[in-house]
Design an enzyme around this catalytic site. Structure first.
Site, PDB file in Angstrom:
ATOM      1  N   ASN A  14       0.897  -1.143   0.000  1.00  0.00           N
ATOM      2  CA  ASN A  14       0.000   0.000   0.000  1.00  0.00           C
ATOM      3  C   ASN A  14       0.944   1.202   0.000  1.00  0.00           C
ATOM      4  OD1 ASN A  14      -1.514   2.163   1.122  1.00  0.00           O
ATOM      5  ND2 ASN A  14      -1.528   1.238   3.175  1.00  0.00           N
ATOM      6  N   LYS A  16       0.253   4.255   0.339  1.00  0.00           N
ATOM      7  CA  LYS A  16      -0.277   5.361   1.162  1.00  0.00           C
ATOM      8  C   LYS A  16      -0.326   6.660   0.337  1.00  0.00           C
ATOM      9  CE  LYS A  16       1.182   2.797   5.161  1.00  0.00           C
ATOM     10  NZ  LYS A  16       1.572   2.726   6.546  1.00  0.00           N
ATOM     11  N   HIS A 102      -8.087   0.306   6.888  1.00  0.00           N
ATOM     12  CA  HIS A 102      -6.681   0.427   7.299  1.00  0.00           C
ATOM     13  C   HIS A 102      -6.608   1.246   8.590  1.00  0.00           C
ATOM     14  CE1 HIS A 102      -2.501   1.762   7.377  1.00  0.00           C
ATOM     15  NE2 HIS A 102      -2.241   0.665   6.699  1.00  0.00           N
ATOM     16  N   GLU A 104      -4.824   3.598   9.554  1.00  0.00           N
ATOM     17  CA  GLU A 104      -4.746   5.061   9.411  1.00  0.00           C
ATOM     18  C   GLU A 104      -6.126   5.651   9.123  1.00  0.00           C
ATOM     19  OE1 GLU A 104      -1.597   4.867   6.534  1.00  0.00           O
ATOM     20  OE2 GLU A 104      -0.225   4.191   8.109  1.00  0.00           O
ATOM     21  N   GLU A 174      -2.961  -6.033  11.007  1.00  0.00           N
ATOM     22  CA  GLU A 174      -1.961  -4.982  11.080  1.00  0.00           C
ATOM     23  C   GLU A 174      -2.074  -4.292  12.443  1.00  0.00           C
ATOM     24  OE1 GLU A 174      -0.726  -3.765   6.870  1.00  0.00           O
ATOM     25  OE2 GLU A 174      -2.479  -2.577   7.343  1.00  0.00           O
ATOM     26  N   GLY A 180       4.315   1.696  10.437  1.00  0.00           N
ATOM     27  CA  GLY A 180       4.921   2.996  10.155  1.00  0.00           C
ATOM     28  C   GLY A 180       6.256   3.235  10.823  1.00  0.00           C
ATOM     29  N   SER A 221       5.611  -3.017   9.659  1.00  0.00           N
ATOM     30  CA  SER A 221       7.080  -3.051   9.704  1.00  0.00           C
ATOM     31  C   SER A 221       7.672  -4.374   9.223  1.00  0.00           C
ATOM     32  CB  SER A 221       7.590  -2.711  11.114  1.00  0.00           C
ATOM     33  OG  SER A 221       7.259  -1.375  11.451  1.00  0.00           O
TER      34      SER A 221
HETATM   35  P1  13P Z   1       4.808  -0.354   7.165  1.00  0.00           P
HETATM   36  O1  13P Z   1       5.279  -1.661   6.530  1.00  0.00           O
HETATM   37  O2  13P Z   1       5.520   0.837   6.597  1.00  0.00           O
HETATM   38  O3  13P Z   1       4.870  -0.425   8.652  1.00  0.00           O
HETATM   39  O4  13P Z   1       3.273  -0.154   6.752  1.00  0.00           O
HETATM   40  C1  13P Z   1       2.400  -1.239   6.780  1.00  0.00           C
HETATM   41  C2  13P Z   1       1.085  -0.841   6.271  1.00  0.00           C
HETATM   42  O5  13P Z   1       0.466   0.096   6.731  1.00  0.00           O
HETATM   43  C3  13P Z   1       0.521  -1.638   5.159  1.00  0.00           C
HETATM   44  O6  13P Z   1      -0.805  -1.306   4.920  1.00  0.00           O
END
Ligand code: 13P
Length: 265
Positions: A14, A16, A102, A104, A174, A180, A221
């Site tokens: 993703n 983002k 998600h 976020e 997640e 992040g 991560s």
């Molecule tokens: P990171 O791998 O950067 O932690 O992000 C994961 C994510 O939000 C996938 O949707």
């Protein structure tokens, strides 16, 4: 190398709110070039770019190599929903995955389980794959509530989704604290225990066979050092990667680390 896991592996990213049209196009061209030789029978590769990049992304990346998705989706085919993108619009530009809920969107933009549920049902109605994202916060984890949170997010998010819709469902675990720049990746043991809870909940909802068939992806991560350990776990069928996959050659490296577990070489 002997085959360790039987099914195909789901690997995706993703991007983002990072890559625009040009960056997405060059990223996808490179990713397709680097991974073109890998059998898609054992690999479901998907990229979820920004909405504005989707149409040109589809022209750069053949469907048989990469599936595309939207990072969010409105809950109706059309209607008075300013700023939303409908499933019909996603399908029109060649995206057939809807990433829903998600962390976020839930925790920064205020999306609720009820909103996520409406989107899941709508994705199913229009034949999209719903990639339902769930995960507990650090506080919920500290209070020992992780499994309860996951069960609630699943049961609320999937409310009313029948067996037909479940056939096109993917679930991404997640944990919010793992995602992040400031995230700490879950250990493979912790992730597997949560995936086990998710699997049990899905078999409760859809029966043994259908519940087992839903691909469960871990995200938060993921990096070249932890990808193989995670994917070796029984209930981890794929990885949903952010930062470590945004460079095509690094993503390709992770893909090639994981693929030998799925292919006889
Ligand atoms: P990171 O791998 O950067 O932690 O992000 C994961 C994510 O939000 C996938 O949707």
């Amino acid at each position: 190398m002997t085959q360790v896991k039987g099914k195909k592996v789901y690997l995706g990213t993703n991007t983002k709110m990072y890559k625009g049209v040009a960056d997405t196009a060059s990223y996808l061209e490179e990713l397709c070039r680097l991974t073109g030789d890998l059998s898609r029978e054992a690999l479901e590769l998907f990229v979820i770019p920004s909405f504005t990049a989707l149409e040109s992304a589809r022209r750069c990346a053949p469907r048989e190599l990469v599936r595309l998705g939207g990072q969010n989706m409105g809950w109706a085919g059309e209607g008075p929903y300013t700023g939303e993108i409908s499933p019909k619009m996603l399908l029109e530009v060649g995206a057939d995955i809807a990433e829903l809920g998600h962390s976020e969107r839930r925790h920064v933009l205020g999306e609720t389980d009820e909103m996520v549920n409406r989107k899941v049902l709508c994705a199913a109605e229009y034949g999209l794959t719903a990639l339902l994202c769930i995960g507990e916060t650090a506080e919920e984890k500290a209070r020992g509530l992780a499994d309860e949170v996951l069960r609630t997010q699943l049961k609320a998010g999937l409310y009313g989704l029948g067996a037909g819709g479940a056939e096109r469902l993917w679930v991404a675990y997640e944990p919010v604290w793992a995602i992040g720049e400031h995230g700490v990746p879950a250990t493979k043991e912790y992730a597997e225990a949560r995936h086990d809870t998710i699997r049990r909940t899905l078999t409760e909802l859809y029966g043994e066979q259908a519940g087992q068939a839903v691909p469960l992806l871990y995200g938060g991560s993921v990096n070249p050092d932890n990808a193989v350990g995670l994917i070796r776990m029984e209930n981890i069928d794929g990885l949903f990667i952010g930062r470590s996959a945004w460079d095509a050659s690094q993503f390709n490296r992770i893909i090639r680390q994981v693929m030998p577990l799925y292919m006889n070489k």
